[in-house]
Design a protein around this motif. Structure first.
Motif, PDB file in Angstrom:
ATOM      1  N   ALA A   1      22.824  41.615  48.158  1.00 36.79           N
ATOM      2  CA  ALA A   1      22.751  41.704  46.696  1.00 36.79           C
ATOM      3  C   ALA A   1      24.151  41.824  46.100  1.00 36.79           C
ATOM      4  O   ALA A   1      24.461  41.185  45.077  1.00 36.79           O
ATOM      5  N   LEU A   2      25.020  42.623  46.727  1.00 34.37           N
ATOM      6  CA  LEU A   2      26.397  42.748  46.252  1.00 34.37           C
ATOM      7  C   LEU A   2      27.144  41.416  46.366  1.00 34.37           C
ATOM      8  O   LEU A   2      27.904  41.040  45.463  1.00 34.37           O
ATOM      9  N   GLU A   3      26.920  40.711  47.479  1.00 32.22           N
ATOM     10  CA  GLU A   3      27.546  39.397  47.644  1.00 32.22           C
ATOM     11  C   GLU A   3      27.113  38.449  46.535  1.00 32.22           C
ATOM     12  O   GLU A   3      27.933  37.716  45.974  1.00 32.22           O
ATOM     13  N   GLU A   4      25.830  38.464  46.222  1.00 29.43           N
ATOM     14  CA  GLU A   4      25.321  37.607  45.145  1.00 29.43           C
ATOM     15  C   GLU A   4      25.954  37.993  43.813  1.00 29.43           C
ATOM     16  O   GLU A   4      26.363  37.128  43.039  1.00 29.43           O
ATOM     17  N   THR A   5      26.057  39.289  43.562  1.00 24.18           N
ATOM     18  CA  THR A   5      26.663  39.759  42.315  1.00 24.18           C
ATOM     19  C   THR A   5      28.125  39.330  42.243  1.00 24.18           C
ATOM     20  O   THR A   5      28.600  38.844  41.204  1.00 24.18           O
ATOM     21  N   LEU A   6      28.859  39.486  43.367  1.00 23.61           N
ATOM     22  CA  LEU A   6      30.259  39.064  43.401  1.00 23.61           C
ATOM     23  C   LEU A   6      30.405  37.564  43.178  1.00 23.61           C
ATOM     24  O   LEU A   6      31.314  37.112  42.469  1.00 23.61           O
ATOM     25  N   LYS A   7      29.524  36.775  43.781  1.00 26.33           N
ATOM     26  CA  LYS A   7      29.570  35.318  43.586  1.00 26.33           C
ATOM     27  C   LYS A   7      29.353  34.973  42.122  1.00 26.33           C
ATOM     28  O   LYS A   7      30.062  34.132  41.559  1.00 26.33           O
ATOM     29  N   LYS A   8      28.388  35.638  41.515  1.00 32.21           N
ATOM     30  CA  LYS A   8      28.111  35.371  40.100  1.00 32.21           C
ATOM     31  C   LYS A   8      29.301  35.766  39.240  1.00 32.21           C
ATOM     32  O   LYS A   8      29.696  35.044  38.330  1.00 32.21           O
ATOM     33  N   GLU A   9      29.878  36.936  39.542  1.00 29.00           N
ATOM     34  CA  GLU A   9      31.038  37.377  38.766  1.00 29.00           C
ATOM     35  C   GLU A   9      32.208  36.430  38.975  1.00 29.00           C
ATOM     36  O   GLU A   9      32.930  36.094  38.032  1.00 29.00           O
ATOM     37  N   ARG A  10      32.432  35.995  40.224  1.00 28.41           N
ATOM     38  CA  ARG A  10      33.518  35.064  40.511  1.00 28.41           C
ATOM     39  C   ARG A  10      33.296  33.745  39.783  1.00 28.41           C
ATOM     40  O   ARG A  10      34.216  33.182  39.194  1.00 28.41           O
ATOM     41  N   ASN A  11      32.071  33.262  39.847  1.00 28.75           N
ATOM     42  CA  ASN A  11      31.747  32.017  39.141  1.00 28.75           C
ATOM     43  C   ASN A  11      31.941  32.196  37.637  1.00 28.75           C
ATOM     44  O   ASN A  11      32.419  31.294  36.954  1.00 28.75           O
TER      45      ASN A  11
END
Length: 146
Positions: free
Chosen positions: A127-137
């Motif tokens: 879930a954190l990885e997904e959140t980081l990907k979204k924030e990075r995107n």
């Protein structure tokens, strides 16, 4: 069913009878017969008084086979009694096996709990990885728009 019996002379009836002493429940499990159970052998049958015999009875209670129990008793002595296996020893081994079983159960429960915790942590990391990907995107998108 297999029984251990003792031959007795019934003087009143002038014939021999078998007093059932124990009954085989499983291959290595015998149960003592506490109440007096007798089977008359009939007038033509003569055996030694007090002889121990193995007796096989049919489901209807008919005698299927009788054999001298001497070899069976000697086998028990050789197998169990000559090696020092006593009831106390067997009781101790049973208790030790029960402790091992309980220990293994606790270890298994602990392992299951740890597995669930690891799975929960893995889901949190994903879930954190997904959140980081979204924030990075989102950041990359903001940089392009600027």
């Amino acid at each position: 069913m297999l029984y251990l019996a003792q031959v007795r002379k019934n003087d009143f009836l002038d014939q021999y009878e078998l007093r059932l002493l124990a009954r085989q429940e499983e291959e290595h499990l015998w149960v003592l017969i506490t109440e007096e159970s007798l089977i008359l052998l009939g007038k033509g049958n003569t055996m030694s008084d007090n002889l121990l015999v193995l007796l096989e009875l049919s489901a209807t209670g008919e005698i299927e086979k009788i054999e001298d129990a001497t070899n069976w008793v000697l086998y028990l002595v050789k197998t169990y009694l000559s090696t020092g296996i006593t009831p106390d020893f067997l009781q101790e081994e049973t208790e030790r096996a029960e402790q091992w079983r309980q220990n293994l159960t606790l270890q298994n429960q602990d392992l299951a709990r740890r597995t669930l915790e690891l799975e929960a942590r893995r889901e949190q990391i994903q879930a954190l990885e997904e959140t980081l990907k979204k924030e990075r995107n989102g950041l990359c998108q903001d940089n392009r728009d600027s």
